[in-house]
Design a protein around this motif. Structure first.
Motif, mmCIF file in Angstrom:
data_model
loop_
_atom_site.group_PDB
_atom_site.id
_atom_site.type_symbol
_atom_site.label_atom_id
_atom_site.label_comp_id
_atom_site.label_asym_id
_atom_site.label_seq_id
_atom_site.Cartn_x
_atom_site.Cartn_y
_atom_site.Cartn_z
ATOM 1 N N ARG A 1 0.991 4.091 -2.919
ATOM 2 C CA ARG A 1 0.777 5.528 -2.667
ATOM 3 C C ARG A 1 1.951 6.358 -3.205
ATOM 4 O O ARG A 1 1.755 7.407 -3.804
ATOM 5 N N ARG B 1 1.791 9.210 -6.063
ATOM 6 C CA ARG B 1 2.295 10.577 -5.830
ATOM 7 C C ARG B 1 3.293 10.972 -6.910
ATOM 8 O O ARG B 1 3.256 12.086 -7.429
ATOM 9 N N TYR C 1 -5.890 2.462 -10.003
ATOM 10 C CA TYR C 1 -5.996 3.363 -8.857
ATOM 11 C C TYR C 1 -5.879 4.824 -9.283
ATOM 12 O O TYR C 1 -6.563 5.687 -8.754
ATOM 13 N N ASN D 1 -8.663 7.689 -8.823
ATOM 14 C CA ASN D 1 -8.271 8.925 -8.133
ATOM 15 C C ASN D 1 -8.656 10.146 -8.959
ATOM 16 O O ASN D 1 -9.122 11.147 -8.439
ATOM 17 N N LEU E 1 -6.559 3.177 0.586
ATOM 18 C CA LEU E 1 -6.684 2.495 -0.695
ATOM 19 C C LEU E 1 -7.938 1.646 -0.734
ATOM 20 O O LEU E 1 -8.357 1.187 -1.781
ATOM 21 N N VAL F 1 -2.451 12.521 -2.923
ATOM 22 C CA VAL F 1 -2.432 11.198 -2.316
ATOM 23 C C VAL F 1 -1.434 11.270 -1.185
ATOM 24 O O VAL F 1 -0.250 11.479 -1.406
ATOM 25 N N ASN F 2 -1.902 11.143 0.064
ATOM 26 C CA ASN F 2 -1.003 11.222 1.212
ATOM 27 C C ASN F 2 -1.111 9.965 2.060
ATOM 28 O O ASN F 2 -1.780 9.008 1.688
ATOM 29 N N GLU F 3 -0.472 9.989 3.237
ATOM 30 C CA GLU F 3 -0.454 8.802 4.096
ATOM 31 C C GLU F 3 -1.850 8.433 4.585
ATOM 32 O O GLU F 3 -2.120 7.282 4.899
ATOM 33 N N CYS G 1 0.838 -1.210 0.000
ATOM 34 C CA CYS G 1 0.000 0.000 0.000
ATOM 35 C C CYS G 1 0.864 1.248 0.000
ATOM 36 O O CYS G 1 0.577 2.214 -0.717
ATOM 37 N N ASP G 2 1.943 1.235 0.802
ATOM 38 C CA ASP G 2 2.843 2.397 0.851
ATOM 39 C C ASP G 2 3.518 2.614 -0.506
ATOM 40 O O ASP G 2 3.630 3.752 -0.981
ATOM 41 N N THR H 1 -4.574 8.655 2.816
ATOM 42 C CA THR H 1 -5.424 8.174 1.727
ATOM 43 C C THR H 1 -5.614 6.677 1.878
ATOM 44 O O THR H 1 -4.666 5.912 1.866
#
Length: 199
Positions: free
Chosen positions: A20, A24, A50, A54, A68, A62-64, A16-17, A66
Motif C-alpha cells: 500500500r 501511494r 496492483y 487500481n 488488497l 490507496v489508504n489503510e 500488504c502495508d 483499501t
C-alpha cells in the motif's frame, strides 16, 4: 491443474502495508515504480499488477482501508463482473420463487447472451470480445461452480421448490382462480399439463 486455487499460506500483513505504501508513493509521484519497489521491498511485477488494476477501477487513493483482496489476480472475468453479480442475484430470486434453473439451462442462457452481445459496440461487447474465453460461447463446469458459490441455490433450487408448501399451494390457488375466471371449472378437457420443454 486444479479447477479452483486455494492459497496455502496466510497473507502477510506487513507485506500488504508495504505494498500500500509503495502504491501511494507511486500515485503521489514521489517515487518511480523501480524506486518504490526497492524502498518498500516489494516485487516490481506485483506492484505493477496492483497499480494497473487500481488504475482500471479508477481508484485515485490507496489508504489503510483499501483491501488488497479486491484486486483481481489472473485472467479477468469472462463476463463483466456486474453482469455475473446481477445473474447470480436473479438466479437466487428465481429459485426462491420456485423457478430454479439447472446448470445446463444457465449455460444455454449465458451462451445466448454472449452470442447476442459479443458484437455490440457498448462496454459489454468490448469486454466480451477481449476477455471471454468460453468454448463456442458456452461456459464450462468451472465457471458454473464459481457462479454457484455466488448464487448458492442452483443445485437445490428445484428440490426446494418441490418441497415448499407455500409455492405448491400458491400454484394450485392460482390455477383455481384462472379456472374460475375462464369459467372452465366443470370442463376438465380444457386443462392441459405441460412443462418447460413442451410447445
Amino acid at each position: 491443474m486444479p479447477g479452483t486455487y486455494k492459497r496455502k499460506t496466510a497473507e502477510d500483513p506487513e507485506r500488504c502495508d508495504r505494498l500500500r505504501d509503495a502504491m501511494r508513493a507511486v500515485n503521489r509521484k514521489s517515487h518511480s515504480i523501480n524506486k518504490a519497489a526497492k524502498v518498500f521491498k516489494v516485487d516490481k511485477a506485483t506492484l505493477l499488477r496492483y497499480l494497473a488494476h487500481n488504475k482500471n477501477t479508477l481508484s485515485e487513493t490507496v489508504n489503510e482501508d483499501t483491501s488488497l483482496q479486491c484486486f483481481l489476480v489472473g485472467h479477468p472475468h469472462n463476463l463483466p463482473q456486474e453482469c455475473e453479480v446481477e445473474l447470480a442475484q436473479c438466479l437466487t430470486i428465481m429459485a426462491k420463487w420456485g423457478f430454479g434453473l439447472t446448470p445446463s439451462e444457465i449455460c444455454d442462457y449465458v451462451k445466448d447472451f454472449v452470442t447476442e452481445r459479443k458484437n455490440g459496440k457498448d462496454e459489454i461487447g468490448k469486454h466480451l470480445r477481449k476477455y471471454c474465453r468460453f468454448v463456442d460461447n458456452r461456459p464450462g463446469k468451472d465457471w458454473i461452480l464459481t457462479l454457484n458459490k455466488k448464487a448458492s441455490t442452483l443445485e437445490k433450487a428445484r428440490k426446494t421448490a418441490a418441497s415448499n408448501t407455500e409455492i405448491i399451494y400458491g400454484f394450485y390457488d392460482l390455477v383455481k382462480k384462472e379456472c374460475q375466471r375462464l369459467k372452465i371449472n366443470d370442463r376438465p378437457e380444457c386443462l392441459w399439463n405441460a412443462d418447460e420443454t413442451s410447445c
